[in-house]
Design an enzyme around this catalytic site. Structure first.
Site, PDB file in Angstrom:
ATOM      1  N   TYR A   1      -1.683  -0.765  10.337  1.00  0.00           N
ATOM      2  CA  TYR A   1      -2.158  -1.037   8.853  1.00  0.00           C
ATOM      3  C   TYR A   1      -0.866  -0.609   8.060  1.00  0.00           C
ATOM      4  O   TYR A   1      -0.364  -1.528   7.341  1.00  0.00           O
ATOM      5  CB  TYR A   1      -3.402  -0.044   8.186  1.00  0.00           C
ATOM      6  CG  TYR A   1      -3.471  -0.517   6.893  1.00  0.00           C
ATOM      7  CD1 TYR A   1      -4.115  -1.833   6.385  1.00  0.00           C
ATOM      8  CD2 TYR A   1      -3.268   0.402   5.789  1.00  0.00           C
ATOM      9  CE1 TYR A   1      -4.406  -2.013   5.053  1.00  0.00           C
ATOM     10  CE2 TYR A   1      -3.506  -0.021   4.491  1.00  0.00           C
ATOM     11  CZ  TYR A   1      -4.022  -1.095   4.051  1.00  0.00           C
ATOM     12  OH  TYR A   1      -4.147  -1.262   2.859  1.00  0.00           O
TER      13      TYR A   1
ATOM     14  N   SER B   1       0.828  -1.200   0.114  1.00  0.00           N
ATOM     15  CA  SER B   1      -0.014   0.124   0.082  1.00  0.00           C
ATOM     16  C   SER B   1       0.916   1.296  -0.238  1.00  0.00           C
ATOM     17  O   SER B   1       2.141   1.264   0.387  1.00  0.00           O
ATOM     18  CB  SER B   1      -0.971  -0.148   1.245  1.00  0.00           C
ATOM     19  OG  SER B   1      -1.496   1.281   1.653  1.00  0.00           O
TER      20      SER B   1
HETATM   21  N1  NAP Z   1      -8.585  -0.536  -2.221  1.00  0.00           N
HETATM   22  C1  NAP Z   1      -7.520   0.498  -1.798  1.00  0.00           C
HETATM   23  O1  NAP Z   1      -7.326   1.685  -1.980  1.00  0.00           O
HETATM   24  C2  NAP Z   1      -6.302  -0.475  -1.486  1.00  0.00           C
HETATM   25  C3  NAP Z   1      -4.977   0.411  -1.146  1.00  0.00           C
HETATM   26  C4  NAP Z   1      -3.718   0.007  -0.851  1.00  0.00           C
HETATM   27  C5  NAP Z   1      -3.691  -1.394  -0.386  1.00  0.00           C
HETATM   28  N2  NAP Z   1      -4.742  -2.191  -0.629  1.00  0.00           N
HETATM   29  C6  NAP Z   1      -5.023  -3.510  -0.368  1.00  0.00           C
HETATM   30  O2  NAP Z   1      -5.529  -4.210  -1.338  1.00  0.00           O
HETATM   31  C7  NAP Z   1      -6.075  -5.630  -0.875  1.00  0.00           C
HETATM   32  C8  NAP Z   1      -7.489  -5.747  -1.221  1.00  0.00           C
HETATM   33  O3  NAP Z   1      -8.140  -5.069  -0.759  1.00  0.00           O
HETATM   34  P1  NAP Z   1      -9.503  -4.449  -1.148  1.00  0.00           P
HETATM   35  O4  NAP Z   1      -9.334  -2.894  -1.293  1.00  0.00           O
HETATM   36  O5  NAP Z   1      -9.954  -5.064  -2.364  1.00  0.00           O
HETATM   37  O6  NAP Z   1     -10.438  -4.678   0.190  1.00  0.00           O
HETATM   38  P2  NAP Z   1     -11.815  -5.665   0.003  1.00  0.00           P
HETATM   39  O7  NAP Z   1     -12.816  -5.422  -1.083  1.00  0.00           O
HETATM   40  O8  NAP Z   1     -12.190  -5.450   1.517  1.00  0.00           O
HETATM   41  O9  NAP Z   1     -11.094  -7.007   0.016  1.00  0.00           O
HETATM   42  C9  NAP Z   1     -10.165  -7.824   0.945  1.00  0.00           C
HETATM   43  C10 NAP Z   1     -10.321  -9.253   0.403  1.00  0.00           C
HETATM   44  O10 NAP Z   1      -9.350  -9.802   1.392  1.00  0.00           O
HETATM   45  C11 NAP Z   1      -9.952 -11.004   1.903  1.00  0.00           C
HETATM   46  N3  NAP Z   1      -9.745 -11.359   3.242  1.00  0.00           N
HETATM   47  C12 NAP Z   1      -9.640 -10.310   4.411  1.00  0.00           C
HETATM   48  N4  NAP Z   1      -9.258 -11.229   5.540  1.00  0.00           N
HETATM   49  C13 NAP Z   1      -9.045 -12.460   5.017  1.00  0.00           C
HETATM   50  C14 NAP Z   1      -8.724 -13.649   5.718  1.00  0.00           C
HETATM   51  N5  NAP Z   1      -8.366 -13.760   7.113  1.00  0.00           N
HETATM   52  N6  NAP Z   1      -8.694 -14.899   4.882  1.00  0.00           N
HETATM   53  C15 NAP Z   1      -8.698 -14.753   3.549  1.00  0.00           C
HETATM   54  N7  NAP Z   1      -9.117 -13.758   3.074  1.00  0.00           N
HETATM   55  C16 NAP Z   1      -9.163 -12.392   3.646  1.00  0.00           C
HETATM   56  C17 NAP Z   1     -11.309 -10.698   1.672  1.00  0.00           C
HETATM   57  O11 NAP Z   1     -12.175 -12.063   1.540  1.00  0.00           O
HETATM   58  P3  NAP Z   1     -13.010 -12.598   2.671  1.00  0.00           P
HETATM   59  O12 NAP Z   1     -13.645 -11.699   3.517  1.00  0.00           O
HETATM   60  O13 NAP Z   1     -14.108 -13.404   1.700  1.00  0.00           O
HETATM   61  O14 NAP Z   1     -12.220 -13.760   3.366  1.00  0.00           O
HETATM   62  C18 NAP Z   1     -11.617  -9.947   0.370  1.00  0.00           C
HETATM   63  O15 NAP Z   1     -11.724 -10.548  -0.621  1.00  0.00           O
HETATM   64  C19 NAP Z   1      -5.686  -5.614   0.611  1.00  0.00           C
HETATM   65  O16 NAP Z   1      -4.368  -6.174   0.880  1.00  0.00           O
HETATM   66  C20 NAP Z   1      -5.450  -4.270   1.000  1.00  0.00           C
HETATM   67  O17 NAP Z   1      -4.761  -3.761   2.140  1.00  0.00           O
HETATM   68  C21 NAP Z   1      -6.228  -1.738  -1.043  1.00  0.00           C
END
Ligand code: NAP
Length: 251
Positions: free
Chosen positions: A156, A142
């Site tokens: 985080y 991130s």
């Molecule tokens: N969106 C942004 O702006 C942004 C920016 C920087 C980094 N990121 C990173 O991108 C990644 C994806 O995030 P997102 O934005 O797409 O958020 P999201 O829509 O909340 O997706 C998070 C995903 O992680 C899975 N997850 C969470 N805890 C888990 C666990 N204990 N075991 C297995 N799966 C788990 C969730 O699936 P289940 O709940 O079904 O398990 C979900 O599919 C993350 O690592 C986040 O930190 C996002």
């Protein structure tokens, strides 16, 4: 660049992971998708196979904090697909509260999912890649990993810095081998995670953000801030800004 035909994505039930699956399916790749919400994965598999009947999509329920299961599920996926060419370590959690505010539970959950479970996923992927002397590991960090962040983002950001340093260490270990390692530093991209905090400034749509991620993944860059604009210049500024300014703009 070798074509990575069989791609495993963790956290594929929503947000960036699900959209990465759509993008790679459209490029004809086979997919191994996991997350805790199996119903979401089943829906996504049906959607992907309807649009791209020629590909294979395997799914599995996986909580990445069940570390032994991470190794089992990755091995089972490799058997089902006949090998894994790329693993995207994407599952993550945006929970967190200011340090010392009585919410060690939320911060520990964030640190465990975003770092210890990332370590388990990297270990499981690298065992498979080392056995074949081939593969591409992608770790989703991130932009917040670049500096210490105040408020709800302290644990985080620290966990994402840990994930990025881990990925760099694995890259150091595999220099001059056929194994590639990419670290992605996404800015704000619309997903369930960002929706929880209200619309962030400079936020782009899931589609636009993930297209930038896919371009960086396919180039197999060592590191990439995505989307490049405006996050490359912001990354440079973040490195040098005094902490009080970092705190003011990210608090
Ligand atoms: N969106 C942004 O702006 C942004 C920016 C920087 C980094 N990121 C990173 O991108 C990644 C994806 O995030 P997102 O934005 O797409 O958020 P999201 O829509 O909340 O997706 C998070 C995903 O992680 C899975 N997850 C969470 N805890 C888990 C666990 N204990 N075991 C297995 N799966 C788990 C969730 O699936 P289940 O709940 O079904 O398990 C979900 O599919 C993350 O690592 C986040 O930190 C996002």
């Amino acid at each position: 660049m070798p074509e990575r035909r069989n791609i495993l994505i963790t956290g594929a039930s929503s947000g960036l992971g699900a959209q990465l699956a759509r993008e790679f399916a459209a490029r004809g790749r086979n997919l191994a998708l996991c997350a805790r919400r199996l119903d979401r994965l089943e829906q996504l598999r049906a959607e992907l196979l309807a649009a791209h009947p020629g590909i294979t999509v395997s799914i599995a329920q996986l909580d990445v904090n069940e570390h032994a299961r991470v190794f089992t599920v990755f091995r089972e996926f490799a058997e089902e697909l006949g090998g894994l060419d790329r693993v995207v370590v994407n599952a993550g959690l945006g929970k967190g509260q200011p340090i010392g505010s009585g919410r060690f539970d939320a911060n520990a959950q964030t640190a465990t999912t975003n770092f210890i479970a990332v370590l388990a996923q990297c270990e499981a992927a690298m065992e498979i890649f080392r056995a074949h002397d081939a593969g591409h590991l992608v770790v989703v960090s991130s932009m917040s990993a670049l500096r210490g962040m105040p408020g709800n983002r302290t644990a985080y950001a620290a966990s994402k810095a840990g994930a990025a340093t881990l990925a760099e260490g694995i890259r150091a270990d595999t220099l001059r081998t056929p194994i590639a390692v990419t670290t992605l530093f996404p800015g704000f991209i619309a997903t369930d995670m960002t929706a929880a905090g209200g619309r962030a400034p400079l936020q782009v749509s899931t589609e636009k953000g993930v297209r930038a991620m896919v371009r960086a993944i396919e180039r197999e860059s060592a590191t990439a801030k995505v989307p490049a604009w405006p996050w490359v210049p912001i990354g440079l500024a973040l490195r040098w800004l005094p902490l009080r300014m970092v705190a003011a703009i990210s608090g």
